[in-house]
Design an enzyme around this catalytic site. Structure first.
Site, PDB file in Angstrom:
ATOM      1  N   HIS A 144       5.535  -3.398   3.361  1.00  0.00           N
ATOM      2  CA  HIS A 144       5.744  -2.869   4.599  1.00  0.00           C
ATOM      3  C   HIS A 144       5.666  -1.189   4.438  1.00  0.00           C
ATOM      4  O   HIS A 144       6.652  -0.718   4.112  1.00  0.00           O
ATOM      5  CB  HIS A 144       6.993  -3.109   5.327  1.00  0.00           C
ATOM      6  CG  HIS A 144       7.420  -2.620   6.631  1.00  0.00           C
ATOM      7  ND1 HIS A 144       8.229  -2.157   7.072  1.00  0.00           N
ATOM      8  CD2 HIS A 144       6.241  -2.028   7.554  1.00  0.00           C
ATOM      9  CE1 HIS A 144       8.335  -1.411   8.326  1.00  0.00           C
ATOM     10  NE2 HIS A 144       7.096  -1.467   8.405  1.00  0.00           N
ATOM     11  N   GLU A 156       8.603  -1.123   1.761  1.00  0.00           N
ATOM     12  CA  GLU A 156       9.507  -2.232   1.607  1.00  0.00           C
ATOM     13  C   GLU A 156       8.737  -3.490   1.049  1.00  0.00           C
ATOM     14  O   GLU A 156       7.903  -3.657   1.366  1.00  0.00           O
ATOM     15  CB  GLU A 156      10.025  -2.816   3.058  1.00  0.00           C
ATOM     16  CG  GLU A 156      11.013  -1.629   3.688  1.00  0.00           C
ATOM     17  CD  GLU A 156      11.502  -1.938   4.753  1.00  0.00           C
ATOM     18  OE1 GLU A 156      12.634  -1.781   5.314  1.00  0.00           O
ATOM     19  OE2 GLU A 156      10.591  -2.295   5.799  1.00  0.00           O
TER      20      GLU A 156
END
Length: 509
Positions: A144, A156
């Protein structure tokens, strides 16, 4: 384990803004990059856009001309999925739809080599669910990136239930090698940032709904007292009220409508009215060439008391005694009782603790500050029984310290204090559930949403039982589960010493 070799191809599926940004990151890290879109013209446009950005970077001297020319020659587009066969990593950045993404990855499995990693850039969907039906779900994970991907450092790295730890580690090392700051995260609603950040918005909206203060004042207190770069009302106007509310509602639904994540009715009404923020010309605040942003409430001048008594240990506000003395106010200290600042008119000035002023004879509460020396604004709250003299003395005292003063309603926990306490609680709970390490959560919140401190850092600074005690009091005054301290926060007090939250959480009122 090493990262994916720079000689290997990275493929990006989706030629939108996020896909272009991810492609640029991988390209400038040294990989050959292939942008795929079912509409080849869009993929070709995406390549041209990335090449133009690289060219502009070279023109501004941000990268070497030779490096730029080499990079421009390593990126290409395709409208044929089969062309992705040689990719070592495929990152998807298409529409946020489970069915669309699952179909895409099922098709990719038929094309790429057995050792290729498959990654989704989803910000809201379950990585575990997206991997369902794959023949080799162990190589599937979430990467992410935050928008704009070339500028924001945080990524992430999300492991689904079936993700092979070796695959997650390879992705982590690769992203780290690209100059990004990866954080490891389990597959949970909102991952780290969108899960932990909910109270930043929710508590501000709650104070507004409780008629504690107007949006401009709440934003100003969180910025100028709490140290946040932007207030939640202005920030959600920038993000888009529909987008922010959709994320909040998604996390709430994913947690089976937990009261910890309950959406704001006031924000729902804003979305229903079409006031979506900057993009619609009006949100919490008006926008446009003739729009005037509302000013925060700021109290008029009051005379500062000549002397005060500091009773007990002020804890997070202990530094106020030194500031008062520097400002020429005589300070007497006593260790017994408190903690509060005794004002000349017999009223008391108390740090926000989750209680309300109306419970006491003559009390003014003041809000938590990131740094009382550096803060430029302080929020005060007073109850119906607070005398005019006590409130005036409290206002004058902080004005003597060079602070602007905003007087808000008698809201338990005030603004900054209740927000920080909730951030700490959600972090403690996430760590206990294995979502992420405390250090990774702190990194994610500083880099992903620009918080002045990570929640675990705040916990360390404020003391092991501060957040527990404040939420315990808030939960008594606002029952329903939203403010009930998590078991993890309760245990954290015990884990850090024999006199933890379990002993000190029950206060005599």
């Amino acid at each position: 384990m090493t990262a994916i070799e720079r000689s290997r191809t990275v493929a990006v599926v989706g030629a939108g803004t996020m896909g272009q940004g991810i492609a640029q990151v991988a390209l400038l890290a040294g990989h050959r990059v292939l942008i795929y879109d079912i509409n080849h013209a869009l993929a070709a446009d995406g390549v041209s856009f990335v090449q133009d950005r690289v060219e502009r970077m070279a023109a501004k001297g941000r990268i070497d001309r030779t490096e730029a020319e080499d990079a421009i020659g390593r990126i290409d587009s395709t409208g044929a999925l089969a062309d992705l066969a040689g990719a070592a990593l495929v990152i998807e950045a298409v529409v946020e739809d489970v069915t669309v993404k699952q179909a895409l990855f099922a098709a990719l499995e038929e094309v790429v080599s057995p050792d290729a990693l498959l990654a989704t850039n989803t910000s809201s969907l379950s990585v575990t669910e997206l991997a369902a039906g794959l023949t080799h779900p162990g190589r599937f994970l979430g990467l992410h990136f935050f928008n704009p991907a070339p500028l924001l450092p945080l990524v992430e790295v999300v492991s689904g239930s079936a993700t092979d730890p070796a695959a997650a580690e390879l992705a982590y090392r690769t992203v780290l090698g690209w100059g990004k700051t990866p954080v490891r995260c389990a597959d949970t609603p909102g991952f780290i940032v969108n899960r932990i950040a909910r109270p930043f918005y929710a508590e501000a909206f709650a104070v507004y709904e409780e008629r504690g203060a107007d949006p401009a004042t709440i934003d100003a207190v969180l910025r100028e007292c709490g140290g946040f770069k932007m207030g939640p009302f202005a920030l959600t106007d920038l993000i888009g009220q529909d987008v922010n509310e959709a994320v909040t509602r998604s996390v709430w639904e994913s947690f089976f409508r937990s009261p910890k994540f309950t959406p704001s009715l006031a924000q729902r009404r804003l979305v229903q009215s079409g006031r979506l923020g900057r993009k619609s010309g009006h949100g919490w605040f008006p926008y446009g060439p003739d729009a005037q942003a509302p000013a925060p409430h700021t109290a008029g001048p009051e005379e500062a008391p000549a002397k005060v008594t500091v009773v007990g240990d002020l804890g997070p506000a202990a530094g106020l005694a030194e500031l008062l003395e520097e400002a020429g106010i005589a300070v007497t200290a006593t260790e017994h009782g408190g903690p509060y600042i005794q004002l000349p008119g017999e009223g008391q000035l108390v740090l926000a603790d989750g209680k309300t002023s109306i419970e006491f004879a003559d009390v003014v509460y003041f809000d938590l500050a990131l740094d009382y020396r550096g803060a430029t604004r302080i929020a005060l709250s007073a109850g119906e029984d607070t005398s005019e003299r006590t409130l005036a003395e409290a206002i004058g005292l902080f004005q003597k310290l060079g602070k602007k003063v905003s007087v808000i309603g008698d809201v338990p926990g005030m603004i900054v204090a209740r927000t920080v306490a909730m951030l700490i609680d959600l972090t403690a709970d996430a760590v206990a559930r294995g979502v992420a390490a405390a250090e990774d959560i702190d990194t994610a919140m500083r880099l992903g949403v620009n918080y002045p401190l990570g929640p675990a850092e705040w916990h360390d600074r404020l003391g092991r039982d501060w957040a527990y005690d404040l939420l315990h009091h808030l939960d008594e005054r606002c029952p329903g589960g939203r403010y009930a301290p998590s078991l993890a926060l309760f245990r954290l007090g015990y884990a850090e010493g024999p006199e933890g939250a379990g002993d000190e959480g029950e206060e005599t009122e």
